[in-house]
Design an enzyme around this catalytic site. Structure first.
Site, mmCIF file in Angstrom:
data_model
loop_
_atom_site.group_PDB
_atom_site.id
_atom_site.type_symbol
_atom_site.label_atom_id
_atom_site.label_comp_id
_atom_site.label_asym_id
_atom_site.label_seq_id
_atom_site.Cartn_x
_atom_site.Cartn_y
_atom_site.Cartn_z
ATOM 1 N N LYS A 34 11.320 -107.934 -39.628
ATOM 2 C CA LYS A 34 11.293 -108.274 -38.198
ATOM 3 C C LYS A 34 11.148 -109.790 -38.025
ATOM 4 O O LYS A 34 10.831 -110.502 -38.999
ATOM 5 C CB LYS A 34 10.136 -107.540 -37.510
ATOM 6 N N ARG A 130 -3.669 -99.689 -30.623
ATOM 7 C CA ARG A 130 -2.647 -100.528 -30.031
ATOM 8 C C ARG A 130 -1.472 -99.631 -29.668
ATOM 9 O O ARG A 130 -1.127 -99.487 -28.512
ATOM 10 C CB ARG A 130 -2.260 -101.621 -31.043
ATOM 11 N N TYR A 254 -1.899 -140.574 -32.914
ATOM 12 C CA TYR A 254 -2.418 -140.211 -31.592
ATOM 13 C C TYR A 254 -3.924 -139.999 -31.631
ATOM 14 O O TYR A 254 -4.457 -139.387 -32.557
ATOM 15 C CB TYR A 254 -1.746 -138.929 -31.091
ATOM 16 N N MET A 302 5.166 -134.769 -32.823
ATOM 17 C CA MET A 302 6.284 -133.841 -32.623
ATOM 18 C C MET A 302 7.278 -133.878 -33.797
ATOM 19 O O MET A 302 7.766 -132.843 -34.243
ATOM 20 C CB MET A 302 7.013 -134.158 -31.317
#
Ligand SMILES: *Cc1c(COP(=O)(O)O)cnc(C)c1O
Length: 361
Positions: A34, A130, A254, A302
């Site tokens: 999957k 679930r 950053y 990024m």
């Protein structure tokens, strides 16, 4: 060309499938592919496994059709079944097997018109809470399915919540509840995911459903003894494309998260969170630079990360970097990002080309 890419070793995937089979020699193994084969490319993974795989498991019909359209003829199971009765003509046409986990799915099937009967995996909620029918409804549901001309074979299924925590009693409790629910029914069963396959032999039964282990990461965590059985299938790679020297006390990237505690040689690697490298990676997350282990210093951007080259003075711009794979295991990186190997693999984005090696000879 930007150097970020992932090498997918198809021989490793075939090897890991054989490991799953050898752990449960009496069971058939449904290879779980999957989510685009956990990010490895479902078509290529299914093609390499199709000569040896007893079947494939996917999440939904879209994923199954992609495989059929590329020529895969092995049995395919929709692990979550269908989401809408409109899908049944396609299930029929493409000869898919479906899980039945809710009364709604059951009614859709029983009220449908199919040209040929299909295989059904009846999912029972043994404690994960679930998906799955209530344990006490098992006999009645099984009887309805067996009486239906729409149904060929029925396999009884459940899924474990904590099979990756072998010290917990939960798996055995779920097994007991499952056995209680199916009492008196003579049908094949499937319980084990990768963790069940690796460490709960009492759950193997007739079909196992290995997923993450096919891609070479044990679900039991880095340094678990099952790690060495498996070969990592994905090597996420890029290269250093800039190097600079900083004084002690200078901050990198950053928010200035990393402050150099010594004169520091910093390498910039062309990979970032837009490639699927997790932004959560802490300072110290391991990377391999031309075969030498080092670490991330500074926040993930990024398109870039920054790494420590101070102890690797011979490394030059252009040096290859492995983010995870054989030198640095995905589980190690996952531990530094408060996540699991599954999210690393499935998170690799389409900006990263996948390059396949070791095709079937
Ligand atoms: C995803 C999935 C698996 C495989 O789980 P792994 O932990 O990756 O081995 C097995 N069964 C079902 C129902 C699943 O959804």
């Amino acid at each position: 060309m930007r150097p970020a890419h992932a090498i997918i070793d198809l021989a490793a995937i075939r090897h890991n499938y054989s490991v799953a089979k050898s752990r449960a020699p009496k069971a058939r193994a449904i290879a779980i592919i999957k989510a685009n084969g956990y990010g490895h490319g479902a078509v290529d993974v299914s093609k390499t496994l199709s000569p040896i795989a007893d079947g494939f498991g996917v999440a939904c019909i879209e994923e199954a059709l992609e495989l059929r359209e590329s020529g895969i003829s092995n049995p395919i199971l929709l692990l979550e079944g269908i989401f809408d009765p409109d899908e049944l003509p396609l299930v029929d046409k493409y000869r898919l097997s479906i899980a039945i986990s809710t009364q709604r799915q059951l009614n859709w099937l029983l009220e449908s018109t199919l040209k040929q009967p299909i295989d059904v995996f009846l999912k029972i909620d043994s404690g994960m809470h679930r998906l799955g029918i209530e344990p006490q409804d098992t006999c009645e549901t099984y009887t309805k399915l067996s009486a239906s001309p729409r149904v060929k074979n029925i396999v009884l299924m459940t899924h474990f919540a904590r099979a990756d925590e072998p010290d917990q009693p939960t798996t055995n409790n779920q097994l007991e509840r499952f056995n209680q629910a199916i009492k008196g029914i003579d049908a094949p069963c499937t319980l084990s995911n990768s963790a069940g396959t690796l460490v709960h032999p009492n759950t193997h039964q007739q079909f196992i459903r290995p997923g993450i282990m096919l891609y070479g990461a044990t679900p039991l965590g880095h340094n678990h003894k099952t790690d060495i059985l498996l070969k990592p299938a994905m090597s996420l790679r890029s290269a250093i494309f800039s190097i600079r020297d900083l004084e002690a006390g200078e901050a990198i990237g950053y928010a200035g998260r990393y402050i150099c505690d010594r004169p520091t040689r910093v390498g910039v690697v062309a990979i970032g969170y837009a490639d699927g490298y997790p932004r959560e990676a802490v300072d110290g997350t391991p990377v391999s630079i031309d075969g030498h282990r080092s670490r991330i210093i500074g926040k993930v951007s990024m398109d870039m990360i920054t790494v420590d080259l101070t102890d690797l003075p011979h490394i030059k711009e252009g040096a290859p970097v492995e983010l995870w794979g054989n030198d640095v295991r995905a589980n190690e990186v996952a531990d530094c990002c408060d996540t699991i190997s599954y999210t690393l693999f499935t998170g690799v984005t389409r900006r990263v080309p996948l390059r396949y090696i070791n095709h079937n000879s």
